[in-house]
Design a protein around this motif. Structure first.
Motif, short mmCIF file in Angstrom:
data_model
loop_
_atom_site.label_atom_id
_atom_site.label_comp_id
_atom_site.label_asym_id
_atom_site.label_seq_id
_atom_site.Cartn_x
_atom_site.Cartn_y
_atom_site.Cartn_z
N CYS A 161 -2.35 -8.19 -3.06
CA CYS A 161 -1.21 -8.11 -2.96
C CYS A 161 -0.47 -8.86 -4.30
N LEU A 162 -1.01 -10.04 -4.27
CA LEU A 162 -0.31 -10.96 -5.61
C LEU A 162 -0.50 -10.14 -6.80
N LEU A 163 -1.83 -9.55 -7.12
CA LEU A 163 -2.36 -8.80 -8.32
C LEU A 163 -1.20 -7.54 -8.51
N TYR A 164 -0.92 -6.95 -7.25
CA TYR A 164 -0.17 -5.83 -7.45
C TYR A 164 1.07 -5.94 -7.74
N TYR A 165 1.75 -7.04 -6.98
CA TYR A 165 3.06 -7.54 -7.26
C TYR A 165 3.18 -7.91 -8.80
N ALA B 264 0.72 -1.26 -0.10
CA ALA B 264 0.08 -0.08 -0.07
C ALA B 264 0.86 1.24 -0.06
N PHE B 265 2.04 1.27 0.71
CA PHE B 265 2.74 2.55 0.94
C PHE B 265 3.64 2.32 -0.49
N HIS B 266 3.82 1.50 -1.01
CA HIS B 266 4.58 1.41 -2.51
C HIS B 266 3.66 2.10 -3.46
N ALA B 267 2.54 1.61 -3.47
CA ALA B 267 1.36 2.46 -4.45
C ALA B 267 1.14 3.59 -4.26
N MET B 268 1.10 4.16 -2.94
CA MET B 268 0.88 5.39 -2.51
C MET B 268 2.22 6.46 -3.10
N ALA C 168 -5.46 5.41 -5.66
CA ALA C 168 -6.32 5.05 -4.48
C ALA C 168 -6.67 3.61 -4.78
N ARG C 169 -6.89 3.19 -5.91
CA ARG C 169 -7.66 2.10 -6.44
C ARG C 169 -6.83 0.89 -5.97
N TRP C 170 -5.81 0.84 -6.07
CA TRP C 170 -4.66 -0.08 -5.72
C TRP C 170 -4.59 -0.43 -4.29
N ILE C 171 -4.76 0.74 -3.60
CA ILE C 171 -4.66 0.84 -2.03
C ILE C 171 -5.84 0.10 -1.37
N MET C 172 -7.11 0.50 -2.08
CA MET C 172 -8.13 -0.21 -1.64
C MET C 172 -8.35 -1.69 -1.83
N ILE C 173 -7.78 -1.91 -3.15
CA ILE C 173 -7.83 -3.73 -3.37
C ILE C 173 -6.76 -4.22 -2.64
N ILE C 174 -5.44 -3.68 -2.17
CA ILE C 174 -4.76 -4.33 -1.16
C ILE C 174 -5.43 -4.52 0.21
N ILE C 175 -6.33 -3.41 0.50
CA ILE C 175 -6.70 -3.55 1.81
C ILE C 175 -7.94 -4.45 2.01
#
Length: 247
Positions: free
Chosen positions: A41-45, A17-21, A27-34
Protein backbone atom coordinates in the motif's frame (compact mmCIF):
# COMPACT_ATOMS: atom_id res chain seq x y z
CA UNK A 1 -7.48 -3.29 19.14
CA UNK A 2 -5.65 -5.70 16.75
CA UNK A 3 -9.02 -6.59 15.24
CA UNK A 4 -9.72 -2.91 14.54
CA UNK A 5 -6.31 -2.53 12.89
CA UNK A 6 -6.93 -5.66 10.82
CA UNK A 7 -10.27 -4.28 9.59
CA UNK A 8 -8.70 -0.89 8.87
CA UNK A 9 -5.84 -2.51 6.93
CA UNK A 10 -8.33 -4.60 4.96
CA UNK A 11 -10.28 -1.45 4.01
CA UNK A 12 -7.08 0.30 2.89
CA UNK A 13 -6.01 -2.80 0.92
CA UNK A 14 -9.37 -3.01 -0.81
CA UNK A 15 -9.36 0.71 -1.61
CA UNK A 16 -5.92 0.62 -3.22
CA UNK A 17 -6.62 -2.65 -5.04
CA UNK A 18 -9.89 -1.25 -6.39
CA UNK A 19 -8.10 1.96 -7.43
CA UNK A 20 -5.43 -0.07 -9.25
CA UNK A 21 -8.07 -2.12 -11.07
CA UNK A 22 -10.26 0.88 -11.92
CA UNK A 23 -7.36 2.94 -13.29
CA UNK A 24 -5.92 0.05 -15.29
CA UNK A 25 -2.62 -0.22 -13.45
CA UNK A 26 -2.58 -3.97 -13.87
CA UNK A 27 -2.80 -7.16 -11.85
CA UNK A 28 0.81 -6.82 -10.69
CA UNK A 29 -0.05 -4.00 -8.30
CA UNK A 30 -3.12 -5.85 -7.00
CA UNK A 31 -0.98 -8.89 -6.16
CA UNK A 32 1.63 -6.72 -4.38
CA UNK A 33 -1.07 -4.99 -2.34
CA UNK A 34 -2.65 -8.33 -1.34
CA UNK A 35 0.57 -10.24 -0.60
CA UNK A 36 2.40 -7.40 1.20
CA UNK A 37 -0.33 -5.20 2.66
CA UNK A 38 1.71 -2.52 4.44
CA UNK A 39 4.66 -2.26 2.07
CA UNK A 40 2.43 -2.77 -0.97
CA UNK A 41 0.00 0.00 0.00
CA UNK A 42 2.84 2.40 0.81
CA UNK A 43 4.61 1.68 -2.48
CA UNK A 44 1.38 2.07 -4.44
CA UNK A 45 0.58 5.39 -2.80
CA UNK A 46 3.99 6.99 -3.29
CA UNK A 47 4.62 5.59 -6.78
CA UNK A 48 1.15 5.77 -8.31
CA UNK A 49 -1.21 7.98 -6.27
CA UNK A 50 0.88 10.79 -4.79
CA UNK A 51 2.58 11.89 -8.06
CA UNK A 52 -0.87 12.71 -9.49
CA UNK A 53 -2.47 14.15 -6.36
CA UNK A 54 -3.34 17.70 -5.39
CA UNK A 55 -0.85 17.41 -2.52
CA UNK A 56 1.94 16.70 -4.98
CA UNK A 57 0.94 19.66 -7.15
CA UNK A 58 0.87 21.87 -4.06
CA UNK A 59 4.31 20.61 -3.05
CA UNK A 60 5.70 21.37 -6.51
CA UNK A 61 4.24 24.87 -6.33
CA UNK A 62 5.95 25.43 -2.97
CA UNK A 63 9.25 24.23 -4.43
CA UNK A 64 8.88 26.64 -7.38
CA UNK A 65 8.00 29.48 -4.99
CA UNK A 66 11.11 28.78 -2.91
CA UNK A 67 13.27 28.69 -6.04
CA UNK A 68 11.82 32.02 -7.18
CA UNK A 69 12.42 33.61 -3.79
CA UNK A 70 16.06 32.52 -3.90
CA UNK A 71 16.52 33.55 -7.54
CA UNK A 72 13.56 35.77 -8.50
CA UNK A 73 14.77 36.49 -12.04
CA UNK A 74 16.07 33.00 -12.77
CA UNK A 75 12.99 31.82 -14.65
CA UNK A 76 12.79 35.06 -16.64
CA UNK A 77 16.43 34.70 -17.66
CA UNK A 78 15.93 31.07 -18.64
CA UNK A 79 12.87 31.88 -20.76
CA UNK A 80 14.72 34.76 -22.44
CA UNK A 81 17.59 32.44 -23.32
CA UNK A 82 15.13 29.94 -24.81
CA UNK A 83 13.68 32.64 -27.08
CA UNK A 84 17.19 33.68 -28.13
CA UNK A 85 17.86 30.09 -29.20
CA UNK A 86 14.45 29.51 -30.78
CA UNK A 87 11.84 32.27 -31.15
CA UNK A 88 8.98 29.80 -31.52
CA UNK A 89 5.45 30.80 -30.61
CA UNK A 90 5.53 28.53 -27.56
CA UNK A 91 8.79 30.04 -26.31
CA UNK A 92 7.63 33.62 -26.88
CA UNK A 93 4.28 32.98 -25.22
CA UNK A 94 5.97 31.37 -22.22
CA UNK A 95 8.34 34.33 -21.90
CA UNK A 96 5.32 36.64 -22.13
CA UNK A 97 3.69 34.70 -19.28
CA UNK A 98 6.78 35.28 -17.15
CA UNK A 99 6.81 39.00 -18.03
CA UNK A 100 3.13 39.24 -17.10
CA UNK A 101 3.82 37.62 -13.74
CA UNK A 102 6.67 40.07 -13.14
CA UNK A 103 4.46 43.07 -13.92
CA UNK A 104 6.33 43.80 -17.16
CA UNK A 105 3.09 44.41 -19.02
CA UNK A 106 4.42 46.27 -22.07
CA UNK A 107 6.92 43.49 -22.77
CA UNK A 108 4.24 40.84 -22.24
CA UNK A 109 1.84 42.56 -24.64
CA UNK A 110 4.52 42.93 -27.30
CA UNK A 111 5.38 39.22 -27.06
CA UNK A 112 1.77 38.04 -27.03
CA UNK A 113 0.87 40.15 -30.04
CA UNK A 114 3.89 38.86 -31.94
CA UNK A 115 2.43 35.36 -31.42
CA UNK A 116 -1.05 36.27 -32.68
CA UNK A 117 -0.34 35.82 -36.37
CA UNK A 118 -0.67 33.14 -39.00
CA UNK A 119 -2.09 29.87 -37.65
CA UNK A 120 -1.95 31.29 -34.11
CA UNK A 121 -3.91 34.47 -34.90
CA UNK A 122 -6.82 33.29 -32.77
CA UNK A 123 -4.99 31.09 -30.29
CA UNK A 124 -7.32 30.97 -27.28
CA UNK A 125 -4.67 30.81 -24.55
CA UNK A 126 -2.65 33.67 -26.01
CA UNK A 127 -5.73 35.85 -26.61
CA UNK A 128 -6.85 35.40 -23.02
CA UNK A 129 -3.37 36.13 -21.64
CA UNK A 130 -3.03 39.19 -23.87
CA UNK A 131 -6.39 40.51 -22.68
CA UNK A 132 -5.18 40.13 -19.08
CA UNK A 133 -1.97 41.98 -19.90
CA UNK A 134 -3.89 44.83 -21.53
CA UNK A 135 -6.22 45.08 -18.53
CA UNK A 136 -3.39 45.11 -15.99
CA UNK A 137 -1.61 47.69 -18.12
CA UNK A 138 -4.55 50.07 -17.69
CA UNK A 139 -6.01 49.51 -21.17
CA UNK A 140 -9.50 48.10 -20.52
CA UNK A 141 -10.86 49.14 -23.92
CA UNK A 142 -8.20 47.14 -25.75
CA UNK A 143 -8.71 44.27 -23.32
CA UNK A 144 -12.42 44.28 -24.18
CA UNK A 145 -11.63 44.10 -27.90
CA UNK A 146 -9.38 41.09 -27.37
CA UNK A 147 -12.00 39.36 -25.22
CA UNK A 148 -14.51 39.91 -28.04
CA UNK A 149 -12.11 38.11 -30.40
CA UNK A 150 -11.78 35.29 -27.89
CA UNK A 151 -15.57 35.03 -27.48
CA UNK A 152 -16.06 34.86 -31.25
CA UNK A 153 -13.31 32.30 -31.93
CA UNK A 154 -13.51 30.21 -28.75
CA UNK A 155 -16.75 30.89 -26.84
CA UNK A 156 -16.17 28.03 -24.38
CA UNK A 157 -12.51 28.65 -23.55
CA UNK A 158 -12.07 29.04 -19.76
CA UNK A 159 -15.57 30.44 -19.82
CA UNK A 160 -15.97 31.59 -16.24
CA UNK A 161 -12.45 33.05 -16.04
CA UNK A 162 -13.02 34.97 -19.26
CA UNK A 163 -16.36 36.23 -17.92
CA UNK A 164 -14.74 37.35 -14.67
CA UNK A 165 -12.10 39.29 -16.58
CA UNK A 166 -14.84 40.79 -18.77
CA UNK A 167 -16.74 41.93 -15.66
CA UNK A 168 -13.62 43.64 -14.34
CA UNK A 169 -13.03 45.27 -17.73
CA UNK A 170 -16.60 46.59 -17.88
CA UNK A 171 -16.29 47.93 -14.34
CA UNK A 172 -13.07 49.73 -15.31
CA UNK A 173 -14.86 51.22 -18.33
CA UNK A 174 -17.69 52.51 -16.12
CA UNK A 175 -20.30 50.02 -17.36
CA UNK A 176 -21.44 49.03 -13.88
CA UNK A 177 -24.70 47.43 -15.03
CA UNK A 178 -22.87 45.26 -17.53
CA UNK A 179 -20.39 44.21 -14.86
CA UNK A 180 -23.17 43.46 -12.34
CA UNK A 181 -24.96 41.32 -14.93
CA UNK A 182 -21.88 39.16 -15.41
CA UNK A 183 -21.11 38.94 -11.69
CA UNK A 184 -24.68 37.78 -11.05
CA UNK A 185 -24.19 35.00 -13.61
CA UNK A 186 -20.95 33.94 -11.96
CA UNK A 187 -22.31 33.77 -8.41
CA UNK A 188 -23.50 30.19 -8.86
CA UNK A 189 -21.07 28.95 -11.50
CA UNK A 190 -17.59 30.29 -10.71
CA UNK A 191 -15.46 27.76 -8.86
CA UNK A 192 -13.77 29.46 -5.94
CA UNK A 193 -14.21 32.71 -4.04
CA UNK A 194 -12.58 35.27 -6.34
CA UNK A 195 -15.69 36.23 -8.30
CA UNK A 196 -17.77 36.62 -5.14
CA UNK A 197 -15.06 38.70 -3.46
CA UNK A 198 -14.63 41.04 -6.43
CA UNK A 199 -18.40 41.39 -6.77
CA UNK A 200 -18.64 42.22 -3.08
CA UNK A 201 -15.96 44.91 -3.37
CA UNK A 202 -17.75 46.45 -6.34
CA UNK A 203 -21.12 46.43 -4.56
CA UNK A 204 -19.57 47.97 -1.46
CA UNK A 205 -18.08 50.73 -3.59
CA UNK A 206 -21.50 51.34 -5.17
CA UNK A 207 -23.13 51.65 -1.75
CA UNK A 208 -24.89 48.26 -1.57
CA UNK A 209 -23.28 47.30 1.73
CA UNK A 210 -25.87 44.67 2.66
CA UNK A 211 -25.44 42.60 -0.49
CA UNK A 212 -21.66 42.97 -0.27
CA UNK A 213 -21.74 41.75 3.34
CA UNK A 214 -23.74 38.69 2.27
CA UNK A 215 -21.04 37.76 -0.22
CA UNK A 216 -18.18 38.31 2.25
CA UNK A 217 -20.06 36.33 4.91
CA UNK A 218 -20.60 33.45 2.46
CA UNK A 219 -16.85 33.30 1.79
CA UNK A 220 -16.11 33.25 5.52
CA UNK A 221 -18.72 30.59 6.25
CA UNK A 222 -17.39 28.29 3.54
CA UNK A 223 -13.67 28.95 4.05
CA UNK A 224 -13.05 25.62 5.77
CA UNK A 225 -14.33 23.67 2.80
CA UNK A 226 -11.19 24.36 0.80
CA UNK A 227 -7.54 23.80 1.64
CA UNK A 228 -6.35 25.36 -1.63
CA UNK A 229 -3.82 28.04 -0.75
CA UNK A 230 -4.86 30.42 -3.53
CA UNK A 231 -8.46 30.40 -2.22
CA UNK A 232 -7.32 31.36 1.27
CA UNK A 233 -6.16 34.69 -0.16
CA UNK A 234 -9.78 35.62 -0.96
CA UNK A 235 -10.90 34.38 2.46
CA UNK A 236 -8.43 36.75 4.15
CA UNK A 237 -9.39 39.68 1.93
CA UNK A 238 -13.12 39.10 2.57
CA UNK A 239 -12.43 39.02 6.32
CA UNK A 240 -10.56 42.32 6.02
CA UNK A 241 -13.53 43.89 4.23
CA UNK A 242 -15.84 42.79 7.05
CA UNK A 243 -13.45 44.09 9.71
CA UNK A 244 -13.22 47.42 7.89
CA UNK A 245 -16.98 47.69 8.11
CA UNK A 246 -16.90 47.11 11.86
CA UNK A 247 -14.10 49.67 12.29
Amino acid sequence: MPRVLFILMAIIQFSFAFHAMKTGRGARWIMIIILAPVIGCLLYYFLEVFPHSREERTLRKHVRDIAKSLNPDGELKRRTEQVAVSASVDNRATLADECLEKGMFDEAIRLYESCLEGPHANDARILFACARARFYNGEPRLAEEILARLEKAHPKFRRDEALLLHARVLDALGDTQGAIGIYDRLRDTYVGFEAKYRYGVMLKRLGDAQKAEELFAFIGANSRRTAVESEQEWVKLAAQERQAKVA
